[in-house]
Design a protein around this motif. Structure first.
Motif, PDB file in Angstrom:
ATOM      1  N   PHE A   1       0.416  -1.435  -0.006  1.00  0.00           N
ATOM      2  CA  PHE A   1       0.084   0.599   0.215  1.00  0.00           C
ATOM      3  C   PHE A   1       1.178   1.651  -0.076  1.00  0.00           C
ATOM      4  CE2 PHE A   1      -2.900  -3.374   2.199  1.00  0.00           C
ATOM      5  CZ  PHE A   1      -3.672  -3.373   1.333  1.00  0.00           C
ATOM      6  N   ASP A   2       2.108   1.251  -0.407  1.00  0.00           N
ATOM      7  CA  ASP A   2       2.871   2.413   0.140  1.00  0.00           C
ATOM      8  C   ASP A   2       2.818   3.182  -1.731  1.00  0.00           C
ATOM      9  OD1 ASP A   2       5.484   3.155   1.266  1.00  0.00           O
ATOM     10  OD2 ASP A   2       5.197   3.762  -0.783  1.00  0.00           O
ATOM     11  N   ALA A   3       2.972   4.073  -1.139  1.00  0.00           N
ATOM     12  CA  ALA A   3       2.777   5.009  -2.828  1.00  0.00           C
ATOM     13  C   ALA A   3       3.697   5.234  -3.532  1.00  0.00           C
ATOM     14  CB  ALA A   3       2.227   6.429  -2.257  1.00  0.00           C
ATOM     15  N   THR A   4       4.215   4.230  -3.355  1.00  0.00           N
ATOM     16  CA  THR A   4       5.484   3.944  -4.199  1.00  0.00           C
ATOM     17  C   THR A   4       6.455   2.672  -4.922  1.00  0.00           C
ATOM     18  OG1 THR A   4       7.769   4.371  -2.944  1.00  0.00           O
ATOM     19  CG2 THR A   4       6.890   5.911  -3.832  1.00  0.00           C
ATOM     20  N   ALA A   5       5.414   1.625  -3.726  1.00  0.00           N
ATOM     21  CA  ALA A   5       4.880   0.578  -4.398  1.00  0.00           C
ATOM     22  C   ALA A   5       5.212   0.144  -5.415  1.00  0.00           C
ATOM     23  CB  ALA A   5       3.860   0.014  -3.881  1.00  0.00           C
ATOM     24  N   THR A   6       6.047  -0.985  -6.140  1.00  0.00           N
ATOM     25  CA  THR A   6       5.903  -1.770  -7.602  1.00  0.00           C
ATOM     26  C   THR A   6       5.393  -3.394  -7.461  1.00  0.00           C
ATOM     27  OG1 THR A   6       8.877  -1.877  -7.458  1.00  0.00           O
ATOM     28  CG2 THR A   6       7.151   0.323  -8.111  1.00  0.00           C
ATOM     29  N   THR A   7       6.743  -4.366  -7.051  1.00  0.00           N
ATOM     30  CA  THR A   7       6.542  -5.524  -6.306  1.00  0.00           C
ATOM     31  C   THR A   7       7.019  -5.496  -5.584  1.00  0.00           C
ATOM     32  OG1 THR A   7       8.967  -5.767  -7.575  1.00  0.00           O
ATOM     33  CG2 THR A   7       7.164  -6.140  -9.105  1.00  0.00           C
ATOM     34  N   GLY A   8       6.291  -6.528  -5.298  1.00  0.00           N
ATOM     35  CA  GLY A   8       7.307  -7.436  -4.212  1.00  0.00           C
ATOM     36  C   GLY A   8       9.135  -7.472  -3.280  1.00  0.00           C
ATOM     37  N   GLY A   9       9.921  -7.768  -4.619  1.00  0.00           N
ATOM     38  CA  GLY A   9      10.801  -7.973  -4.061  1.00  0.00           C
ATOM     39  C   GLY A   9      11.603  -6.114  -4.339  1.00  0.00           C
ATOM     40  N   GLN A  10      11.103  -5.507  -4.596  1.00  0.00           N
ATOM     41  CA  GLN A  10      11.740  -3.803  -4.481  1.00  0.00           C
ATOM     42  C   GLN A  10      10.910  -3.247  -3.319  1.00  0.00           C
ATOM     43  OE1 GLN A  10      13.949  -2.925  -5.969  1.00  0.00           O
ATOM     44  NE2 GLN A  10      13.579  -4.760  -7.274  1.00  0.00           N
TER      45      GLN A  10
ATOM     46  N   SER B   1      11.719  -0.832   5.091  1.00  0.00           N
ATOM     47  CA  SER B   1      12.647  -0.319   6.188  1.00  0.00           C
ATOM     48  C   SER B   1      12.380   0.762   6.679  1.00  0.00           C
ATOM     49  CB  SER B   1      14.389  -0.517   4.926  1.00  0.00           C
ATOM     50  OG  SER B   1      15.181   0.643   6.181  1.00  0.00           O
ATOM     51  N   TRP B   2      11.774   1.709   5.849  1.00  0.00           N
ATOM     52  CA  TRP B   2      11.650   2.695   6.511  1.00  0.00           C
ATOM     53  C   TRP B   2      10.400   2.686   8.188  1.00  0.00           C
ATOM     54  CZ3 TRP B   2       6.769   4.825   8.338  1.00  0.00           C
ATOM     55  CH2 TRP B   2       6.434   6.651   8.224  1.00  0.00           C
ATOM     56  N   THR B   3       9.537   1.600   7.971  1.00  0.00           N
ATOM     57  CA  THR B   3       8.867   1.434   9.211  1.00  0.00           C
ATOM     58  C   THR B   3       9.524   1.151   9.903  1.00  0.00           C
ATOM     59  OG1 THR B   3       6.306   0.831   7.290  1.00  0.00           O
ATOM     60  CG2 THR B   3       7.182   0.195   9.723  1.00  0.00           C
ATOM     61  N   ILE B   4      10.143  -0.343   9.987  1.00  0.00           N
ATOM     62  CA  ILE B   4      11.050  -0.472  11.018  1.00  0.00           C
ATOM     63  C   ILE B   4      11.886   0.019  12.105  1.00  0.00           C
ATOM     64  CG2 ILE B   4      13.085  -1.828  11.599  1.00  0.00           C
ATOM     65  CD1 ILE B   4      11.898  -3.993   9.142  1.00  0.00           C
TER      66      ILE B   4
ATOM     67  N   ALA C   1       8.335 -12.350  -0.982  1.00  0.00           N
ATOM     68  CA  ALA C   1       9.081 -13.852   1.039  1.00  0.00           C
ATOM     69  C   ALA C   1      10.417 -13.544   0.622  1.00  0.00           C
ATOM     70  CB  ALA C   1       8.141 -14.659   0.701  1.00  0.00           C
ATOM     71  N   ALA C   2      10.767 -14.171  -1.197  1.00  0.00           N
ATOM     72  CA  ALA C   2      12.619 -13.757  -1.001  1.00  0.00           C
ATOM     73  C   ALA C   2      13.133 -12.684  -0.879  1.00  0.00           C
ATOM     74  CB  ALA C   2      12.393 -14.363  -2.754  1.00  0.00           C
ATOM     75  N   LEU C   3      12.233 -12.067  -0.266  1.00  0.00           N
ATOM     76  CA  LEU C   3      12.821 -10.637  -0.152  1.00  0.00           C
ATOM     77  C   LEU C   3      13.564 -10.597   1.334  1.00  0.00           C
ATOM     78  CD1 LEU C   3      14.341  -7.539  -0.187  1.00  0.00           C
ATOM     79  CD2 LEU C   3      12.223  -6.604   0.058  1.00  0.00           C
ATOM     80  N   LEU C   4      12.254 -11.226   2.541  1.00  0.00           N
ATOM     81  CA  LEU C   4      12.228 -11.449   3.487  1.00  0.00           C
ATOM     82  C   LEU C   4      12.871 -11.939   3.525  1.00  0.00           C
ATOM     83  CD1 LEU C   4       9.025 -11.599   4.586  1.00  0.00           C
ATOM     84  CD2 LEU C   4      10.505  -9.610   4.624  1.00  0.00           C
ATOM     85  N   ASP C   5      13.327 -13.021   3.916  1.00  0.00           N
ATOM     86  CA  ASP C   5      14.680 -14.367   3.632  1.00  0.00           C
ATOM     87  C   ASP C   5      16.478 -13.540   3.192  1.00  0.00           C
ATOM     88  OD1 ASP C   5      12.843 -16.261   4.359  1.00  0.00           O
ATOM     89  OD2 ASP C   5      12.430 -17.153   1.925  1.00  0.00           O
ATOM     90  N   SER C   6      16.270 -12.463   2.186  1.00  0.00           N
ATOM     91  CA  SER C   6      17.142 -12.196   1.594  1.00  0.00           C
ATOM     92  C   SER C   6      17.927 -11.406   2.976  1.00  0.00           C
ATOM     93  CB  SER C   6      17.392 -11.591   0.717  1.00  0.00           C
ATOM     94  OG  SER C   6      16.343 -10.322   0.554  1.00  0.00           O
ATOM     95  N   LYS C   7      16.841 -10.519   4.128  1.00  0.00           N
ATOM     96  CA  LYS C   7      17.160  -9.745   4.698  1.00  0.00           C
ATOM     97  C   LYS C   7      17.481 -10.187   6.772  1.00  0.00           C
ATOM     98  CE  LYS C   7      16.928  -6.724   2.903  1.00  0.00           C
ATOM     99  NZ  LYS C   7      18.100  -5.648   1.743  1.00  0.00           N
TER     100      LYS C   7
END
Length: 431
Positions: free
Chosen positions: A320-329, A335-338, A382-388
């Motif tokens: 729901f971010d104003a700049t959202a594109t794909t889950g991988g991006q 990071s801002w939320t955290i 999900a892959a993004l979360l795994d990579s972090k």
């Protein structure tokens, strides 16, 4: 179901259908000689590994503020901690100071490793038999050594699980067992409510049998009623009267997005958090509140709520971010939320209690024309979360995937309507 869309700085948030160290690793040159507790910490050869240093960690272990000085010595993929240990004997409650290491995490095989000499619930590589204490005093003694230290828990924790339809005992057990055995879940985070009398007894019994911990929830709903009072009272009673409950329920959230929904004032919510904690003081229950950053922002960041919570529970849906594109991006948004919660969380552990990405927009639309809702984009998140994982480990942040099944929330589930995973995923639970 009510749906809202609001903008907070660059981050859009939406009504989500559907924990205590937050990044307080102070790297120092010397260790305190009187640290009350030391736990092994796992590591791999990632670029952010801190080796041969001392880390001072502020934690709430079983509801008690502690400061642990962890001296880590890296050898290949092993980290061992061996000094300044206080061991609690569960049966008697006696204390043995300066014992040999309570646990060495051996990851030499590269397969995730295992704890040696330090069993804790709900460790991802161990099975457990719940104790049967003779009385409340014995229960408190057992609990002092029961739970895994929160500093050791990071990355994927489990799934958010909707109980609106009041799943049967057999369905709860089947789902919890599948979460645990097939996908490495250590916990299940309960969402919504079932108002069948003492339904949490069913949840506790199913979780105990499956060997999975529970993040419980006092549900306020969206209609401004006061049913939450009875739900809270009953959940407190279940913890007190079901002998399994204190060994299964790790955390209780006083609401899911109650700040965003304006169900109570921040002062009132803080008071309810304190009430639940005081009611269950003997059981050293973790008490929190689950909300989005925007929920806090509209209440001047609600510092009284941050102060009252034992852990920080975060709902973060970057779709729901104003700049959202794909889950991988989606990392800049997440990071801002955290960072928002790190800056205000008073050094408390952070748990992402709701995070995920949709495969379709049958429930909600995105807040721009570019956010991609698809199975591939959901899998990419999900892959993004795994990579972090290294980041999550360094900050002791764990997360719950929102949500278990499309039957709970169309498009957002990991399990599809055919009761099969929508993509191949073995969530990373440690690194």
């Amino acid at each position: 179901m009510k749906i809202f869309t609001l903008l907070a700085f660059s981050t859009c948030v939406a009504r989500s259908h559907a924990g205590r160290l937050q990044a307080v690793f102070a790297v120092t040159g010397n260790a305190s000689a009187s640290a009350p507790e030391v736990h092994a910490v796992t590591s791999t050869a990632s670029t952010d590994v801190i080796s041969n240093v001392t880390r001072t960690v502020t934690d709430v272990q079983n509801g008690v503020n502690t400061t642990s000085v962890i001296t880590s010595t890296t050898s290949s993929n092993n980290i061992t901690t061996v000094h300044n240990v206080t061991t609690i004997t569960p049966e008697t409650g006696s204390t043995v100071s300066n014992a040999t290491s309570p646990g060495v995490f051996n990851n030499s095989t590269g397969s995730g490793g295992k704890w040696i000499g330090h069993k804790c619930f709900p460790h991802r590589l161990q099975s457990h038999t719940l104790p049967v204490p003779k009385n409340a005093t014995a229960t408190a003694s057992y609990l002092s050594a029961w739970w895994c230290p929160q500093v050791s828990e990071h990355a994927f924790m489990g799934f958010s699980y909707d109980i609106t339809a009041c799943p049967s005992q057999s369905q709860l057990l089947a789902d919890f067992t599948r979460m645990r055995n097939s996908f490495g879940s250590r916990y299940v985070r309960i969402y919504s409510t079932c108002d069948t009398t003492r339904y949490y007894d069913k949840i506790v019994d199913a979780a105990a049998t499956a060997g999975i911990g529970v993040y419980a929830l006092v549900w306020f709903g969206f209609d401004g009623g006061d049913q939450w009072k009875a739900r809270m009272a009953e959940l407190i009673d279940v913890v007190k009267t079901n002998p399994r409950a204190p060994f299964v329920i790790r955390s209780i959230a006083v609401g899911s997005e109650p700040l965003f929904d304006w169900v109570l004032t921040p002062d009132q919510l803080a008071a309810q958090i304190v009430h639940v904690r005081n009611s269950l003081k003997r059981y050293k229950m973790q008490v929190t509140l689950s909300d989005m950053a925007y929920g806090y922002q509209i209440h001047d960041n609600a510092p009284q709520v941050f102060a009252a919570m034992d852990t920080i529970s975060v709902n973060a849906l970057p779709f729901f971010d104003a700049t959202a594109t794909t889950g991988g991006q989606a990392w800049p948004s997440l990071s801002w939320t955290i960072s928002y919660f790190q800056q205000r969380g008073l050094g408390k552990i952070i748990r992402l209690t709701q995070t995920g990405w949709p495969s379709d927009t049958s429930i909600w639309k995105a807040n721009n024309d570019y956010a991609e809702a698809s199975v591939s984009s959901e899998a990419a998140y999900a892959a993004l979360l795994d990579s972090k994982c290294a980041f999550f480990r360094a900050n002791s942040i764990g997360y719950f995937w929102q949500i278990w099944s499309d039957a709970d929330l169309s498009g957002w589930g990991f399990i599809g309507y055919d009761n099969e995973p929508k993509w191949t995923w073995k969530p990373v639970t440690a690194c």
